[in-house]
Design an enzyme around this catalytic site. Structure first.
Site, mmCIF file in Angstrom:
data_model
loop_
_atom_site.group_PDB
_atom_site.id
_atom_site.type_symbol
_atom_site.label_atom_id
_atom_site.label_comp_id
_atom_site.label_asym_id
_atom_site.label_seq_id
_atom_site.Cartn_x
_atom_site.Cartn_y
_atom_site.Cartn_z
ATOM 1 N N CYS B 86 41.392 -38.690 4.724
ATOM 2 C CA CYS B 86 41.901 -39.408 3.550
ATOM 3 C C CYS B 86 41.415 -40.860 3.566
ATOM 4 O O CYS B 86 40.229 -41.099 3.390
ATOM 5 C CB CYS B 86 43.436 -39.291 3.501
ATOM 6 S SG CYS B 86 44.128 -39.683 1.876
ATOM 7 N N HIS B 203 44.574 -33.278 4.401
ATOM 8 C CA HIS B 203 45.216 -33.725 5.637
ATOM 9 C C HIS B 203 45.468 -32.565 6.592
ATOM 10 O O HIS B 203 46.540 -31.949 6.532
ATOM 11 C CB HIS B 203 46.572 -34.360 5.302
ATOM 12 C CG HIS B 203 46.487 -35.696 4.656
ATOM 13 N ND1 HIS B 203 46.512 -36.872 5.372
ATOM 14 C CD2 HIS B 203 46.392 -36.059 3.356
ATOM 15 C CE1 HIS B 203 46.436 -37.907 4.534
ATOM 16 N NE2 HIS B 203 46.363 -37.433 3.303
ATOM 17 N N GLU B 205 46.343 -32.727 9.586
ATOM 18 C CA GLU B 205 47.489 -33.028 10.461
ATOM 19 C C GLU B 205 48.812 -32.675 9.788
ATOM 20 O O GLU B 205 49.835 -32.575 10.445
ATOM 21 C CB GLU B 205 47.447 -34.505 10.897
ATOM 22 C CG GLU B 205 47.999 -35.525 9.913
ATOM 23 C CD GLU B 205 47.050 -35.855 8.757
ATOM 24 O OE1 GLU B 205 46.042 -35.153 8.573
ATOM 25 O OE2 GLU B 205 47.345 -36.822 8.020
#
Lengths: 751, 238
Positions: B86, B203, B205
Site C-alpha cells: 500500500c 494488504h 498482512e
C-alpha cells in the site's frame, strides 16, 4: 468596564456575570471573562443536563465518589480493560462538514488515548435531512452527507484506527442541523490507566503536540446556541484537524506514559488550555501557573485571551514528575512533536495565566469547574405527543403490492445498504476486525493479548423518541443490546450521546428528561452501566428542533471472537426461525419506517417495549449462538420482518421461502406482519433437525417462542401467509434496490 | 529469517506487519526507525501501509528522502528482498525502486474491501508458494492505488513478467468490473526486473488468519520464507 453586550455575546447571562464578579471580588479581565464563559457553557459545564444525568445510577455514584474519570473503564479480563466514549460534533459539521466531522473523530480519539488506552475502533452515528430530489435542501444535505463521510474517512483512515460500525439515518428534522456523533474505543492495561490530575505542586506542566492558532476560539460556546442564518459566519469557530499529527501524538503519548514519568495528562479539546489547566488542577485540589508566551504558536500577535480560548487540535497537557520533564519531552520530540514546559503545578488552588511578567488571569481553578452554575429547568410535555400517539397505526390503507413496498423500503436511504459509506472507511487496519460493516448486527473485534473479543454497535431512533421519548430511549438501549447479542456477545456497558434542541424550552427539556429516564430504566434492567456520555443541546434551526435523538453506543463481550455470528443466510435447507416475545397490539407499525415512507406520517405510539420479554429473547438468542446452534442471526428492526429477511438473503446471496400464518399475528393486517417493527424479535437460521429441536427446547426454557417460519434456498425471497403468496422477488432485484440506492442518489447529482 | 518493518512517521500498518511476522510466521522481526542509516542484518524489509509524513504532498513523496530509504535502496540493489504494501508500494515507486506511479482511485474515493487477485507470475520469491492463475482474496484499503505507467514501461513489465498480481473476478478473469481503482491492466502488484522488490496495493498482512476473513495473504509470506531457504535471501543481480 465590561458591558453587558460583551459577556452576553460570549454566552453568559446577567446573573452568571454577577456570579463571576462575586467569585473574583472584582471585574474580570477579558481573558478571565472568556475563560468563565467557555467553561460555564453547557458544552463544558453541563449546567442544564447535570441534574438529569444523575438519573444514571453509576454516574451518580461515580460523581459522589469523585471517580468520574475512571468510571469509563470496563474490565475485559484480569489484565486488560476497554474504554469507550461518544461525542457530538453537530454544529461544526453543519457549517463545515469535512473539518467538523474530522475533528469530531480526532477529539474523541484523544479522550481515549489520554487515558493511556490504545484506540482500536471508531464508530459513528450520523443523521441528515433527506438527500433525495432536486431541491436546494436535498442538495445541501447531500453536500453535508458527502463531506461528513469524507471527513471521517480522512481522519480515521490516516490515523490508523478502523471505523468498524455505525448508522446513518435521514429525516427532514435534521435538515440544516445534521447529527455527527463519533465514538471511539480503546484498550488499556488495567494497571496503566492514566489520570487527568495535576498532582504534586512544583511538578512541571508540559505542552505537547500541535502549535496553537486562532482556530476554534469559542467553539464550545458555539456548540451551546442554536444554528441560525448567520451560522456560516461561525466558520472560523470550526477547528482544523491534522490526523497525521494525531497519529504521532497517539504513539508518542502511549510511549511517554509508559515511562512512568507522567503524573497526569489531559487532551485539549473544547475550551483548550482553559479547560485542561483548570480541570486537572481542580481535580487534584491544586493550582497551576502557566506563561502563554511559552506556548508554541502558529500565528503571531495572539493575545492571552486567544491562546487560552483556542481550540487548535492535536494538543495535550502533560504534568510530569519534577526532574523527569526532559525525558518525557524527548519522547515527544522523537516523534517530531512540540514539547515545551509552559508552567508548573502550584498549591494555592489558583489558575494563574501570565504573559511574561504580566498576570492576564487569576482565579480559583474550581470556580471554572465545580462552581459552574447548575439549573433545574422546567419540563412540559409537548402538545403534539397526545395528538401523534392517538393515531391508530392500523388505520391506513393496505398497499396493493407488498413486493413493491419491500423494494421501496429497501431503497429508502435510512434502510438501504451503507456500503457507499463504509467502503470509504478503513475498517480493517490493526487486524482485529473479525466482523466488519454489514456482515453482522454489530462489529466484532478480537483483542490482541486477550482470549476475549468485543462487539460494538450504535443505535438510536429519533422517530420513536419524537413520539415517546421514554420508550424511544428504552428501545435505543435494547436494540443496541440485541444487536451485540446477535453477533454472540454479552452486553457489557453503554456510552451515550444525547442530541436535543434547546433545553431552555420546557417541551424540549421534557423530551430530554423522558429519554434519559428511558435509557436509565433499560440499562438498569439489563444490569449494565452507562460508563460515559455527552450531551448536545441546541440542535435547532429556525425551522425547529431536531427529533430528540439519544444515540446509544453498546459494548458487548465475547468469550471467543472466533465464534461470532453473522447475519447472512448461508445454505439451502437451513431452517429460518423467528425468536419472539413481542406483544405490540399493532405489530409495531406505529412510528415505523413503513408508515413514514409509504404513508408519509410519523405517528402512532412507537413499538411497545416490554423489557422483561426483551431480555428473555436476548438470553435465548445468546444461548443459541454460544452453543453453536445458529448459522446466522439478525434482529428485526427498521422495516420489520420482511426487510430483516431480505437483508439476510441479500447478504448471503441466496433466497428463502417463508410460510407465515395469520394465527401467529392475530388480528393484524399484512402490512403490520411484514413491516411492523415490533420489538423483541430475532431471526435465526439453524442447520439440521437436531439443532432445530435443541433451539426449540432452549427457547421454551427461556420463555420465548421459537417459531419455524421457513427455509433458506432458491433465488427468490418468497413470503406467503396462509398459503397465499404475497411477496415473491428475485434476490438479485432486491439486492440491486438495496445496494444501488445510495450510490445512485450520490452520483446522479453530478450529471 | 529476520524481517525488518520500517516505521515512517504516519505509518499505520507497521504493527500489523510486525504482528503477522511475529505471531503468524513465528519469525524474528524488528521495527526500523525512519532515521536509521542501515538495514544490515535483515533478510527482508517490509515498507508498511499508512500515510507516511501525512502524505500531504503526494503519497510516498517525502518518505523516499528519509535516511532509511537510502539504506533500503542499497539493500535492494544488492538483491535484498523488499516488499512495499500500500503506502510502501507508493514509496517504492517514488524512490524508483519500482516502475510506474500510483494516483487517485478512479471515482476519487478511498475504498476498503476484499478483492480477488490473480497470480500472474508464480515464479518469484513472493509467489513461489502459489500457482500461476491462482486467485487470492486479500483486502485493499487506499485512496490512491490506481497504477499508471507509460506504454513502454507497461510493455516491458509484460515482457519481463514483472506483473505479479492483477485484480480479477472470482473465476480469475482480470476484467474491468473487478478493477477497484482504475489501475492499468488491472495491476495490483509489480516487481522490479530482478524480482527482489515487490510492491502491492492489497494488504496480505490483513489476510493471514482465517478469523480476519481470509488467510490467502499468508501465501505471500510463506513464499518469502521458502525462497530464502532456497536462495539464502538474496536474489542474484543480473
Amino acid at each position: 468596564m465590561i458591558s453587558p453586550e460583551i459577556y452576553r455575546e460570549m454566552g453568559l447571562s446577567d446573573l452568571e456575570y454577577q456570579q463571576v464578579e462575586g467569585i473574583l471580588g472584582r471585574e474580570p479581565t477579558e481573558t478571565e471573562l472568556g475563560m468563565f464563559a467557555v467553561m460555564w457553557s453547557e458544552h463544558c459545564g453541563y449546567k442544564f443536563s447535570r441534574p438529569i444525568l444523575s438519573l444514571f445510577k453509576n454516574y451518580r455514584e461515580a460523581q459522589e465518589q469523585g471517580a468520574l474519570e475512571n468510571a469509563g473503564v470496563v474490565p475485559l479480563d484480569d489484565k486488560l480493560g476497554i474504554v469507550f466514549k461518544m461525542e457530538s460534533h453537530n454544529h461544526p459539521s453543519a457549517v463545515e462538514p469535512f473539518q467538523g466531522a474530522a475533528t469530531g473523530v480526532g477529539g474523541i480519539l484523544r479522550d481515549i488515548f489520554t487515558m493511556g488506552a490504545r484506540p482500536i475502533a471508531n464508530l459513528n452515528s450520523l443523521r441528515f435531512g433527506p438527500i433525495v430530489g432536486r431541491s436546494k435542501e436535498a442538495a445541501r444535505n447531500r453536500y453535508l452527507f458527502e463531506g461528513v463521510v469524507d471527513g471521517i474517512a480522512h481522519y480515521g483512515n490516516c490515523v490508523g484506527v478502523p471505523t468498524v460500525a455505525g448508522e446513518v439515518m435521514f429525516h427532514p428534522s435534521y435538515s440544516g442541523n445534521p447529527l455527527v456523533n463519533a465514538m471511539a474505543v480503546g484498550v488499556v492495561e488495567l494497571q496503566g490507566i492514566a489520570s487527568a490530575r495535576a498532582d504534586g505542586p512544583g511538578n512541571p506542566v508540559l505542552y505537547v503536540g500541535s502549535s496553537t492558532g486562532r482556530d476554534g476560539i469559542h467553539g464550545a460556546t458555539f456548540a451551546s446556541v442554536e444554528l441560525g442564518p448567520d451560522s456560516e459566519s461561525r466558520r472560523p469557530n470550526v477547528q482544523m484537524g491534522d490526523p497525521f499529527m494525531e497519529k504521532l501524538l497517539i504513539e508518542a503519548t502511549l510511549e511517554a506514559l509508559a515511562t512512568g514519568d507522567v503524573v497526569g495528562i489531559q487532551d485539549m479539546g473544547a475550551a483548550g488550555l482553559t479547560c485542561s489547566t483548570s480541570e486537572t488542577a481542580s481535580k487534584a485540589g491544586t493550582g497551576m501557573e502557566i506563561d502563554v508566551l511559552k506556548v508554541p504558536r502558529r500565528e503571531s500577535g495572539m493575545t492571552p485571551y486567544e491562546v487560552m480560548l483556542s481550540e487548535s487540535q492535536e494538543r495535550m497537557l502533560a504534568i510530569c514528575r519534577k526532574g523527569a520533564e526532559e525525558r518525557v519531552a524527548a519522547v515527544f520530540r522523537k516523534w517530531g512533536l512540540n514539547a515545551v514546559v509552559i508552567g508548573h503545578v502550584t498549591d494555592d488552588g489558583l489558575v494563574r495565566v501570565k504573559e511574561g511578567d504580566v498576570i492576564a488571569a487569576e482565579m480559583p481553578a474550581n470556580a471554572l469547574t465545580d462552581l459552574c452554575p447548575t439549573y433545574h429547568l422546567d419540563a412540559a410535555e409537548p402538545e403534539y405527543i397526545a395528538r401523534a400517539q392517538s393515531v391508530d397505526p392500523l388505520s391506513f390503507e393496505e398497499p396493493t403490492n407488498y413486493a413493491d413496498v419491500l423494494v421501496q423500503l429497501l431503497s429508502s436511504p435510512t434502510i438501504a445498504d451503507k456500503n457507499w459509506v463504509t467502503e470509504q472507511y478503513d475498517s480493517m487496519v490493526q487486524t482485529q476486525t473479525c466482523l466488519g460493516p454489514g456482515a453482522g448486527d454489530a462489529a466484532v473485534l478480537r483483542i490482541r493479548g486477550s482470549k476475549k473479543g468485543i462487539a460494538l454497535k450504535t443505535d438510536g431512533n429519533g422517530r420513536y423518541c419524537f413520539l415517546d421519548p421514554y420508550t424511544g430511549g428504552q428501545i435505543a438501549v435494547m436494540e443496541a443490546a440485541r444487536n451485540v447479542v446477535c453477533v454472540g456477545a454479552q452486553p457489557a456497558a453503554v456510552t451515550d450521546c444525547l442530541n436535543f434542541g434547546s433545553p431552555e424550552r420546557p417541551t424540549i427539556f421534557w423530551q430530554f428528561q423522558r429519554a434519559v429516564e428511558g435509557i436509565a430504566a433499560a440499562t438498569e434492567a439489563l444490569g449494565i452501566p452507562v460508563v460515559s456520555g455527552n450531551v448536545s443541546f441546541y440542535n435547532e434551526t429556525p425551522e425547529g428542533a431536531v427529533y430528540p435523538t439519544p444515540v446509544i453506543g453498546m459494548l458487548g463481550i465475547l468469550d471467543d471472537p472466533a465464534r461470532r455470528c453473522g447475519l447472512a443466510f448461508a445454505e439451502e435447507g437451513d431452517s429460518v426461525v423467528l425468536l419472539r416475545a413481542d406483544s405490540d397490539p399493532s405489530g409495531g407499525l406505529g412510528g415505523s419506517e413503513y408508515l413514514s415512507v409509504v404513508h408519509g406520517v410519523d405517528a402512532g405510539p412507537p413499538p411497545r417495549m416490554d423489557m422483561e420479554a426483551e431480555i428473555r429473547v436476548q438470553k435465548a438468542a445468546l444461548w443459541a449462538i454460544r452453543q453453536g446452534l445458529a448459522v446466522s442471526a439478525h434482529d428485526c428492526s427498521d422495516g420489520g420482518l420482511a426487510v430483516c429477511l431480505a437483508e439476510s438473503a441479500i447478504a448471503g446471496n441466496i433466497g428463502a421461502s417463508l410460510l407465515l400464518r395469520y394465527d401467529d399475528w392475530p388480528g393484524l393486517p399484512q402490512s403490520a406482519i411484514f413491516f411492523g417493527e415490533a420489538q423483541s424479535r430475532v431471526i435465526l437460521t439453524v442447520r439440521g433437525e437436531a439443532r432445530l429441536k435443541r433451539l426449540e427446547r432452549l427457547a421454551a426454557e427461556a420463555g420465548v417462542r421459537a417459531q419455524w417460519i421457513g427455509t433458506v434456498g432458491g433465488d427468490q425471497l418468497r413470503l406467503s401467509i396462509d398459503g397465499e403468496p404475497l411477496i415473491e422477488e428475485d434476490v438479485t432485484a432486491l439486492r440491486a434496490a438495496y445496494l444501488g440506492a445510495i450510490p445512485a442518489i450520490m452520483t446522479a447529482r453530478k450529471g | 529469517m529476520k524481517f525488518g518493518v520500517i516505521r515512517f512517521p504516519g505509518s499505520n500498518c507497521d504493527q500489523d506487519a510486525y504482528f503477522v511476522v511475529r505471531d503468524v510466521l513465528k519469525q524474528p522481526v524488528d521495527y526500523i526507525w525512519h532515521q536509521e542509516t542501515s538495514v544490515k542484518g535483515y533478510d527482508c524489509i517490509i515498507l508498511p501501509g499508512g500515510f507516511s509524513y501525512g502524505d500531504y504532498l503526494r503519497t510516498g513523496a517525502i518518505a523516499r528522502f528519509s535516511p532509511v530509504m537510502s539504506a533500503t535502496q542499497e539493500f535492494a540493489e544488492r538483491g535484498g528482498l523488499v516488499i512495499g504494501i500500500c503506502n510502501g508500494f507508493q514509496v517504492l515507486c517514488e524512490a524508483h525502486l519500482l516502475p510506474g506511479a500510483l494516483i487517485r482511485n478512479v471515482g476519487l474515493k478511498f475504498r476498503c474491501r476484499q478483492v480477488q487477485l490473480r497470480v500472474d507470475n508464480a515464479d518469484t520469491p513472493w509467489t513461489c508458494a502459489t500457482t500461476e492463475g491462482q486467485v487470492l482474496t486479500i483486502p485493499i484499503a487506499h485512496g490512491e492505488g490506481c497504477y499508471v505507467a507509460d506504454a513502454d514501461t507497461l510493455a516491458a513489465l509484460q515482457a519481463n513478467r514483472q506483473i505479479v498480481f492483477r485484480y480479477c473476478d472470482e473465476s480469475g478473469a482480470p476484467d474491468l468490473a473487478a478493477n477497484p481503482n482504475g489501475s492499468m491492466l488491472n495491476i495490483a502488484g509489480v516487481c522490479n526486473p530482478t524480482f527482489n522488490v515487490l510492491g502491492m496495493m492489497p494488504h496480505p498482512e490483513r489476510a493471514s488468519e482465517s478469523i480476519l476473513g481470509s488467510a490467502d495473504g499468508r501465501r505471500i509470506f510463506e513464499s518469502v520464507l521458502q525462497s530464502v531457504q532456497q536462495t539464502g535471501g538474496f536474489v542474484p543481480a543480473h
